[in-house]
Design a protein around this motif. Structure first.
Motif, PDB file in Angstrom:
ATOM      1  N   LYS A  70      78.528  15.768  11.047  1.00  0.00           N
ATOM      2  CA  LYS A  70      79.359  16.827  11.617  1.00  0.00           C
ATOM      3  C   LYS A  70      80.615  16.249  12.248  1.00  0.00           C
ATOM      4  O   LYS A  70      80.565  15.246  12.959  1.00  0.00           O
ATOM      5  N   GLU A  71      81.738  16.896  11.970  1.00  0.00           N
ATOM      6  CA  GLU A  71      82.997  16.541  12.608  1.00  0.00           C
ATOM      7  C   GLU A  71      83.576  17.773  13.283  1.00  0.00           C
ATOM      8  O   GLU A  71      83.192  18.903  12.974  1.00  0.00           O
ATOM      9  N   LYS A  72      84.501  17.553  14.202  1.00  0.00           N
ATOM     10  CA  LYS A  72      85.053  18.646  14.988  1.00  0.00           C
ATOM     11  C   LYS A  72      85.716  19.706  14.108  1.00  0.00           C
ATOM     12  O   LYS A  72      85.486  20.899  14.276  1.00  0.00           O
ATOM     13  N   SER A  77      77.593  24.496   6.382  1.00  0.00           N
ATOM     14  CA  SER A  77      76.880  25.348   5.425  1.00  0.00           C
ATOM     15  C   SER A  77      75.735  26.066   6.130  1.00  0.00           C
ATOM     16  O   SER A  77      75.262  25.613   7.182  1.00  0.00           O
ATOM     17  N   PRO A  78      75.255  27.171   5.563  1.00  0.00           N
ATOM     18  CA  PRO A  78      74.025  27.780   6.081  1.00  0.00           C
ATOM     19  C   PRO A  78      72.862  26.808   5.858  1.00  0.00           C
ATOM     20  O   PRO A  78      72.955  25.896   5.030  1.00  0.00           O
ATOM     21  N   GLU A  79      71.777  26.988   6.583  1.00  0.00           N
ATOM     22  CA  GLU A  79      70.618  26.122   6.381  1.00  0.00           C
ATOM     23  C   GLU A  79      70.068  26.337   4.975  1.00  0.00           C
ATOM     24  O   GLU A  79      69.987  27.462   4.486  1.00  0.00           O
ATOM     25  N   LEU A  80      69.722  25.247   4.324  1.00  0.00           N
ATOM     26  CA  LEU A  80      69.205  25.319   2.959  1.00  0.00           C
ATOM     27  C   LEU A  80      68.123  24.270   2.751  1.00  0.00           C
ATOM     28  O   LEU A  80      67.941  23.379   3.596  1.00  0.00           O
ATOM     29  N   THR A  87      68.013  21.440   5.577  1.00  0.00           N
ATOM     30  CA  THR A  87      69.174  20.689   6.033  1.00  0.00           C
ATOM     31  C   THR A  87      70.419  21.564   6.031  1.00  0.00           C
ATOM     32  O   THR A  87      70.393  22.718   5.578  1.00  0.00           O
ATOM     33  N   VAL A  88      71.521  21.044   6.558  1.00  0.00           N
ATOM     34  CA  VAL A  88      72.835  21.690   6.467  1.00  0.00           C
ATOM     35  C   VAL A  88      73.841  20.609   6.066  1.00  0.00           C
ATOM     36  O   VAL A  88      73.591  19.414   6.258  1.00  0.00           O
ATOM     37  N   PHE A  89      74.966  21.034   5.508  1.00  0.00           N
ATOM     38  CA  PHE A  89      76.014  20.084   5.131  1.00  0.00           C
ATOM     39  C   PHE A  89      77.330  20.511   5.766  1.00  0.00           C
ATOM     40  O   PHE A  89      77.541  21.683   6.088  1.00  0.00           O
TER      41      PHE A  89
END
Length: 414
Positions: A70-72, A77-80, A87-89
């Motif tokens: 994660k960056e500012k 993405s929604p949880e998948l 996970t999330v991306f």
């Protein structure tokens, strides 16, 4: 384009990389709001414009914009679920090569579409369709194991956003006081009830104001009636299978087998006429009467052989067919008669009665010019029945009983 975007091309994947990609779990598909089978009236349908494409652009999704953490300044993405784990991306908000290029393609498609609507001609239409095809193919490319810009994380994220936006719109439409009857990947159908067209258009405007980036819902249309049918296996609603009658009296049909390659003209005609009649009349009475007349004609051999002829294309050289289907048998008969055939040819045949006890359909194949009587049982049970069975199930009518000549009953009679 690579130079314009200062992009270094990705290397072609090695055989080992392709093998590894192919063995990964598939990503979760789109969400479908399962319909309740029935005949409805006063329906509205909204469609997302180029949904997958607009999500890639709006959320800046691609292999090059995918972040390791994660960056500012990033999109989440929604949880998948991927490879069995939730996970999330995260994707950078700095415009990426593929999303930027795709945005240009989408804009060109819109421009040519608008130009075609103002001045219809084949060249403008071809250009519009070409850019539509290009833009629509990008999501598939991103998830294709042989692609240079392959990214399973991006592909899974795109579909997760598709599910989220589809579900969000359904909930917002419900909250606005409408009854949702169907939702499918990029579209939603609901009943207007006592609301006016102006109310529906205001809702559409509100929903669009809440969508990010280039995402947009459009009004597919207002429809007088709509028919959602059952699955062949029971009373549950069939996904992506419905028919609508517009206010302009035009039909919009999705998912019905009128284009099935192994159907004769009669089966197609019966299905089309039954759908059209039910939607125009608002009930099944005339359609049922019409079907009974067709069944009677077939039994009394009053149907022309031409209407029962099945036409199937030979898609590869005859020698390459391993499965011996009816059209392959017909093609071999043509070969024996020294009639020239090759892949791409349309093979015509009909299913005939047989004096011998032949069980397989392929054993009853005859060419149109061969003498014989059509097989009543086959055309009733394999052509007419599957064409309309799940349509009449909506009205609790058992078509098998009509074909077998039994007294017609409804489920409510028991």
């Amino acid at each position: 384009n690579l130079e314009r975007f200062n992009e270094i091309p990705e290397k072609r994947p090695t055989n080992d990389e392709i093998r590894e990609r192919r063995h990964r779990d598939s990503v979760e598909g789109a969400f479908v709001y399962e319909p309740t089978p029935g005949l409805y009236k006063n329906i509205v349908m909204f469609d997302f414009t180029s949904m997958h494409t607009s999500i890639i652009i709006s959320m800046n999704i691609s292999k090059s914009t995918l972040l390791s953490k994660k960056e500012k300044n990033s999109y989440k993405s929604p949880e998948l679920t991927l490879d069995g784990k939730k996970t999330v991306f995260y994707f950078s908000k700095k415009p990426g090569f593929i999303p930027s290029l795709l945005k240009e393609i989408l804009e060109k498609r819109k421009n040519f579409k608008e130009e075609y609507l103002k001045n219809p001609n084949q060249i403008t239409l071809a250009r519009s369709n070409a850019f539509k095809l290009l833009s629509a193919s990008v999501h598939g490319y991103i998830g294709f194991f042989g692609a240079r810009y392959y990214s399973i994380e991006s592909s899974a994220s795109i579909l997760a956003f598709v599910r989220r936006f589809n579900k969000d719109i359904i909930e917002k439409v419900k909250k606005a006081g409408y009854e949702v009857i169907y939702g499918d990947t990029d579209s939603i159908a609901f009943l207007t009830g006592k609301k006016k067209k102006e109310d529906v258009k205001k809702l559409l405007k509100k929903l669009n104001s809440e969508l990010p980036g280039v995402m947009e819902l459009e009004l597919e249309g207002f429809f007088k009636r709509g028919l959602w049918v059952t699955k062949r296996t029971g009373t549950f609603g069939a996904k992506k299978k419905y028919a609508l009658l517009g206010e302009d009296e035009k039909l919009k049909v999705r998912g019905f087998e009128t284009v099935r390659r192994d159907w004769c003209n009669l089966a197609r005609e019966v299905q089309n006429k039954v759908i059209k009649q039910i939607l125009e009349d608002g009930n099944e009475k005339k359609s049922l009467k019409y079907l009974k007349e067709i069944v009677k004609k077939i039994k009394q051999r009053e149907v022309n052989k031409e209407d029962l002829t099945i036409r199937t294309m030979l898609k590869k050289p005859l020698s390459e067919y391993k499965a011996i289907s009816p059209h392959v048998v017909a093609a071999r008969k043509m070969q024996e008669k020294e009639i020239p055939i090759s892949d791409g040819n349309l093979i015509e045949y009909y299913i005939a009665e047989s004096d011998e006890r032949k069980k397989l359909v392929r054993e009853k194949v005859k060419l149109p010019e061969e003498k014989g009587q059509y097989n009543i049982k086959y055309y009733l049970e394999r052509q007419v029945l599957p064409a309309v069975e799940n349509i009449f199930q909506v009205f609790n009518i058992d078509i098998k009983e009509i074909i077998e000549g039994k007294k017609q009953t409804k489920l409510g009679d028991f």
